[in-house]
Design an enzyme around this catalytic site. Structure first.
Site, PDB file in Angstrom:
ATOM      1  CB  CYS A 174      -0.920  -0.022   1.220  1.00  0.00           C
ATOM      2  SG  CYS A 174      -1.891   1.470   1.362  1.00  0.00           S
TER       3      CYS A 174
ATOM      4  CE  LYS B 291      -4.743   3.755  -6.393  1.00  0.00           C
ATOM      5  NZ  LYS B 291      -5.602   2.616  -6.070  1.00  0.00           N
TER       6      LYS B 291
ATOM      7  CD  GLU C  31      -6.991   2.333  -9.143  1.00  0.00           C
ATOM      8  OE1 GLU C  31      -7.883   2.535  -8.311  1.00  0.00           O
ATOM      9  OE2 GLU C  31      -5.911   1.788  -8.823  1.00  0.00           O
TER      10      GLU C  31
ATOM     11  CG  HIS D   2     -28.865  22.678  -4.483  1.00  0.00           C
ATOM     12  ND1 HIS D   2     -28.903  21.850  -5.580  1.00  0.00           N
ATOM     13  CD2 HIS D   2     -29.014  23.942  -4.954  1.00  0.00           C
ATOM     14  CE1 HIS D   2     -29.090  22.584  -6.666  1.00  0.00           C
ATOM     15  NE2 HIS D   2     -29.132  23.845  -6.316  1.00  0.00           N
TER      16      HIS D   2
HETATM   17  C1  LIG Z   1      -1.020  -0.819  -7.641  1.00  0.00           C
HETATM   18  C2  LIG Z   1      -1.865  -1.124  -6.433  1.00  0.00           C
HETATM   19  C3  LIG Z   1      -2.816  -0.217  -6.021  1.00  0.00           C
HETATM   20  C4  LIG Z   1      -3.597  -0.481  -4.904  1.00  0.00           C
HETATM   21  N1  LIG Z   1      -4.531   0.438  -4.545  1.00  0.00           N
HETATM   22  C5  LIG Z   1      -5.306   0.213  -3.454  1.00  0.00           C
HETATM   23  C6  LIG Z   1      -6.250   1.186  -3.028  1.00  0.00           C
HETATM   24  O1  LIG Z   1      -6.414   2.232  -3.652  1.00  0.00           O
HETATM   25  N2  LIG Z   1      -6.965   0.933  -1.916  1.00  0.00           N
HETATM   26  C7  LIG Z   1      -6.810  -0.233  -1.199  1.00  0.00           C
HETATM   27  O2  LIG Z   1      -7.477  -0.400  -0.178  1.00  0.00           O
HETATM   28  N3  LIG Z   1      -5.925  -1.176  -1.589  1.00  0.00           N
HETATM   29  C8  LIG Z   1      -5.171  -0.973  -2.692  1.00  0.00           C
HETATM   30  N4  LIG Z   1      -4.251  -1.915  -3.068  1.00  0.00           N
HETATM   31  C9  LIG Z   1      -4.169  -3.190  -2.318  1.00  0.00           C
HETATM   32  C10 LIG Z   1      -3.364  -3.012  -1.039  1.00  0.00           C
HETATM   33  O3  LIG Z   1      -2.095  -2.493  -1.345  1.00  0.00           O
HETATM   34  C11 LIG Z   1      -3.227  -4.349  -0.323  1.00  0.00           C
HETATM   35  O4  LIG Z   1      -4.517  -4.902  -0.126  1.00  0.00           O
HETATM   36  C12 LIG Z   1      -2.548  -4.234   1.032  1.00  0.00           C
HETATM   37  O5  LIG Z   1      -1.269  -3.668   0.905  1.00  0.00           O
HETATM   38  C13 LIG Z   1      -2.447  -5.608   1.684  1.00  0.00           C
HETATM   39  O6  LIG Z   1      -1.729  -5.527   2.894  1.00  0.00           O
HETATM   40  P1  LIG Z   1      -0.960  -6.805   3.446  1.00  0.00           P
HETATM   41  O7  LIG Z   1      -0.459  -6.429   4.800  1.00  0.00           O
HETATM   42  O8  LIG Z   1      -1.800  -8.000   3.315  1.00  0.00           O
HETATM   43  O9  LIG Z   1       0.251  -7.039   2.457  1.00  0.00           O
HETATM   44  P2  LIG Z   1       1.401  -6.042   1.909  1.00  0.00           P
HETATM   45  O10 LIG Z   1       1.056  -4.632   2.159  1.00  0.00           O
HETATM   46  O11 LIG Z   1       1.641  -6.496   0.546  1.00  0.00           O
HETATM   47  O12 LIG Z   1       2.613  -6.397   2.852  1.00  0.00           O
HETATM   48  C14 LIG Z   1       3.274  -7.627   2.782  1.00  0.00           C
HETATM   49  C15 LIG Z   1       4.732  -7.391   3.131  1.00  0.00           C
HETATM   50  O13 LIG Z   1       5.344  -8.645   3.364  1.00  0.00           O
HETATM   51  C16 LIG Z   1       6.679  -8.593   2.857  1.00  0.00           C
HETATM   52  N5  LIG Z   1       7.089  -9.992   2.665  1.00  0.00           N
HETATM   53  C17 LIG Z   1       6.579 -10.890   1.781  1.00  0.00           C
HETATM   54  N6  LIG Z   1       7.145 -12.096   1.971  1.00  0.00           N
HETATM   55  C18 LIG Z   1       8.030 -11.952   2.995  1.00  0.00           C
HETATM   56  C19 LIG Z   1       8.894 -12.855   3.663  1.00  0.00           C
HETATM   57  N7  LIG Z   1       8.965 -14.156   3.360  1.00  0.00           N
HETATM   58  N8  LIG Z   1       9.674 -12.367   4.667  1.00  0.00           N
HETATM   59  C20 LIG Z   1       9.617 -11.046   5.028  1.00  0.00           C
HETATM   60  N9  LIG Z   1       8.803 -10.174   4.421  1.00  0.00           N
HETATM   61  C21 LIG Z   1       8.006 -10.621   3.429  1.00  0.00           C
HETATM   62  C22 LIG Z   1       6.547  -7.785   1.591  1.00  0.00           C
HETATM   63  O14 LIG Z   1       7.782  -7.215   1.224  1.00  0.00           O
HETATM   64  C23 LIG Z   1       5.524  -6.727   2.025  1.00  0.00           C
HETATM   65  O15 LIG Z   1       6.149  -5.559   2.530  1.00  0.00           O
HETATM   66  C24 LIG Z   1      -3.422  -1.691  -4.180  1.00  0.00           C
HETATM   67  C25 LIG Z   1      -2.460  -2.611  -4.582  1.00  0.00           C
HETATM   68  C26 LIG Z   1      -1.693  -2.334  -5.700  1.00  0.00           C
HETATM   69  C27 LIG Z   1      -0.666  -3.331  -6.135  1.00  0.00           C
END
Ligand SMILES: Cc1cc2nc3c(=O)[nH]c(=O)nc-3n(C[C@H](O)[C@H](O)[C@H](O)COP(=O)(O)OP(=O)(O)OC[C@H]3O[C@@H](n4cnc5c(N)ncnc54)[C@H](O)[C@@H]3O)c2cc1C
Length: 460
Positions: free
Chosen positions: A43, A51, A183, A437
């Site tokens: 994110c 983004k 987007e 409005h």
């Molecule tokens: C281009 C784009 C635009 C987006 N726009 C939106 C939006 O407008 N609104 C919205 O709500 N969501 C949006 N999203 C989705 C949002 O980014 C994700 O849903 C969110 O980041 C998920 O959070 P998370 O904690 O599950 O994973 P992430 O934020 O992906 O975090 C996972 C982390 O784990 C780390 N990692 C992975 N494997 C390992 C490992 N084995 N050891 C150590 N570290 C590791 C990665 O490096 C990463 O930093 C967008 C995604 C993208 C790609």
């Protein structure tokens, strides 16, 4: 938990992992987070935040164009990609540091390393160090998929690289019909590229309300984006100074950059899940119950790695609920219904609740209210554009079960409308609310005439 090095070991310092780590620490747990890339995750580093900054940048073109009708003379426009990317990177670095500081203040230890599981209580870092943890949280997120392997796929970029292109591409081909593809089509077009969006399905934004899909497509095309559906990229051939993109239809499209955004997959590979006996669900993500507990009793998973609803606020809510459940003595299941979402296309999409198709399949009677109108701003700007507002109502209970909008400010409107929809507001409640409005949002409380009403067809 004294036998363990830490109470909680979190793999992944993104939206879900960071929130879970901080709240668990505030509940008194000893917490370590392993992050292999940059704190903040998708994110902050290469998703929502950068983004949206690029979306803001891309929208100035429309503002400059619209200004003339309001009496402004705008000098010759010029745009510098390098400045935009440098400024964006500075802001992302600031946010990354803020995430580190927050974890630090909460007493969470951060290890900058990839981690994998050796067994249900042991994680190993890239340098071989091991940590024994009472609980483990998998919060590794997702990654871009490229779809089919086609000749020349190595020339394609994903959204990850799109944030760091050394030069601004004048011609871009994007394959994909989901929100990321749509987007970026808007971003590149707004910044001055010729954009061709290619999608194998019949229309963009599968899963969104059909009226939204059609309306957005027309609006995107009116802004010069070429949308080709029912075909896909068959090959990417290197030509002099550019790429020649061969389509399944046999046509060729020239491009300086080819972006693939067919979807994302959960980061479940090479994590040691098998060694720890963590099972994968049918959706390809880590299998979890309503408390985000995996098939192993001390291992949990939140966010995109579970492939439930892949949005930042959902990952954050799941991470928080996990910490409250395990370390706060307050078992909390996350309610995944009625989650608002937006597409930061140009124009924007904001939506919450059931689409018309979903409602008609589930409800005995579905009423639809729809309005399409020229926004006030477009009267003087002369822009050929219209706003779409749509309410989907349960015809028996009168509850508003879906709200869908395309137009300026649609995302902001969806967030507010989501409160009413989540609370179970009826169409009568909407009608009872006095309009504000002049706004586009007032249409939500002034749509009196039903556009259509459907009884569910009996199953055969
Ligand atoms: C281009 C784009 C635009 C987006 N726009 C939106 C939006 O407008 N609104 C919205 O709500 N969501 C949006 N999203 C989705 C949002 O980014 C994700 O849903 C969110 O980041 C998920 O959070 P998370 O904690 O599950 O994973 P992430 O934020 O992906 O975090 C996972 C982390 O784990 C780390 N990692 C992975 N494997 C390992 C490992 N084995 N050891 C150590 N570290 C590791 C990665 O490096 C990463 O930093 C967008 C995604 C993208 C790609």
């Amino acid at each position: 938990m004294a036998d363990y090095d830490v109470d909680l070991f979190v793999i992944g310092g993104g939206s879900g992992g960071v929130r879970a780590a901080r709240i668990a620490a505030e509940h008194g747990a000893r917490v370590t987070v392993a992050e292999e890339y940059r704190l903040g995750g998708t994110c902050v580093i290469r998703g929502c935040v950068p983004k949206k900054l690029l979306v803001y940048a891309s929208r100035f073109r429309g503002e400059f164009e619209d200004a003339a009708g309001f009496g402004w003379t705008v000098p010759q426009m010029s745009f510098d990609w390098t400045t935009l990317i440098a400024n964006k990177d500075r802001e992302i670095a600031r946010l990354e540091a803020a995430y580190g500081a927050t974890l630090n203040r909460a007493g969470v230890k951060v290890v900058k390393s990839r981690a994998l599981l050796l067994d249900a209580h042991t994680a190993q870092m890239a340098n071989g160090d091991r940590v024994r943890a009472a609980y483990i949280l998998i919060a590794t997120g997702g990654a871009p998929s490229y779809g089919d392997s086609i000749p020349g796929i190595e020339h394609a970029i994903s959204s990850n690289e799109a944030f760091h292109l050394p030069e601004f591409p004048r011609r871009v081909v994007i394959q994909g019909g989901g929100y990321i593809a749509v987007e970026f089509a808007g971003i590149f077009a707004g910044l001055g590229s010729h954009v061709t969006l290619i999608y194998r399905g019949e229309n963009i934004l599968r899963g969104f309300d059909d009226d939204v899909r059609q309306h957005l497509r027309v609006e995107m095309e009116a802004r010069g984006i070429r949308v080709l559906t029912g075909c896909k990229v068959a090959a990417i051939e290197k030509a002099e100074g550019h790429y020649s993109v061969r389509l399944s239809s046999g046509n060729h499209v020239p491009a300086e950059r080819v972006m693939f955004a067919p979807g994302r997959h959960p980061n479940v590979a090479k994590l040691g899940l098998k060694e720890a006996a963590v099972e994968i669900a049918k959706n390809g993500g880590v299998a979890v119950d309503e408390y985000s507990r995996t098939t192993v009793q001390n291992i949990y998973a939140v966010g995109d790695v579970t492939n439930r609803i892949n949005l930042t606020p959902v990952a954050i809510r799941e991470g928080h609920a996990f910490a409250d459940t395990v370390f706060g003595g307050k078992p909390t299941a996350v309610d995944h219904t009625t989650v608002p979402t937006a597409v930061f296309s140009e124009p924007e999409v904001g939506t919450v609740g059931l689409t018309e198709t979903q409602a008609r399949a589930r409800l005995a009677r579905t009423d639809v209210y729809k309005a399409m109108f020229k926004p006030l701003k477009a009267t003087l700007s002369g822009r050929d554009t219209s706003v779409l507002m749509k309410l989907v109502v349960d015809g028996l209970s009168d509850r508003v079960v879906g709200c869908h909008m395309v137009g300026e400010g649609a995302a902001e409107m969806a967030q507010v409308a989501a409160i009413a929809v989540k609370m179970g507001a009826t169409k009568a409640d909407f009608d009872e609310t006095i309009a504000l409005h002049p706004t586009a949002a007032e249409e939500l409380v002034t749509m009196r005439k039903k556009t259509a009403s459907y009884a569910r067809e009996a199953a055969e």
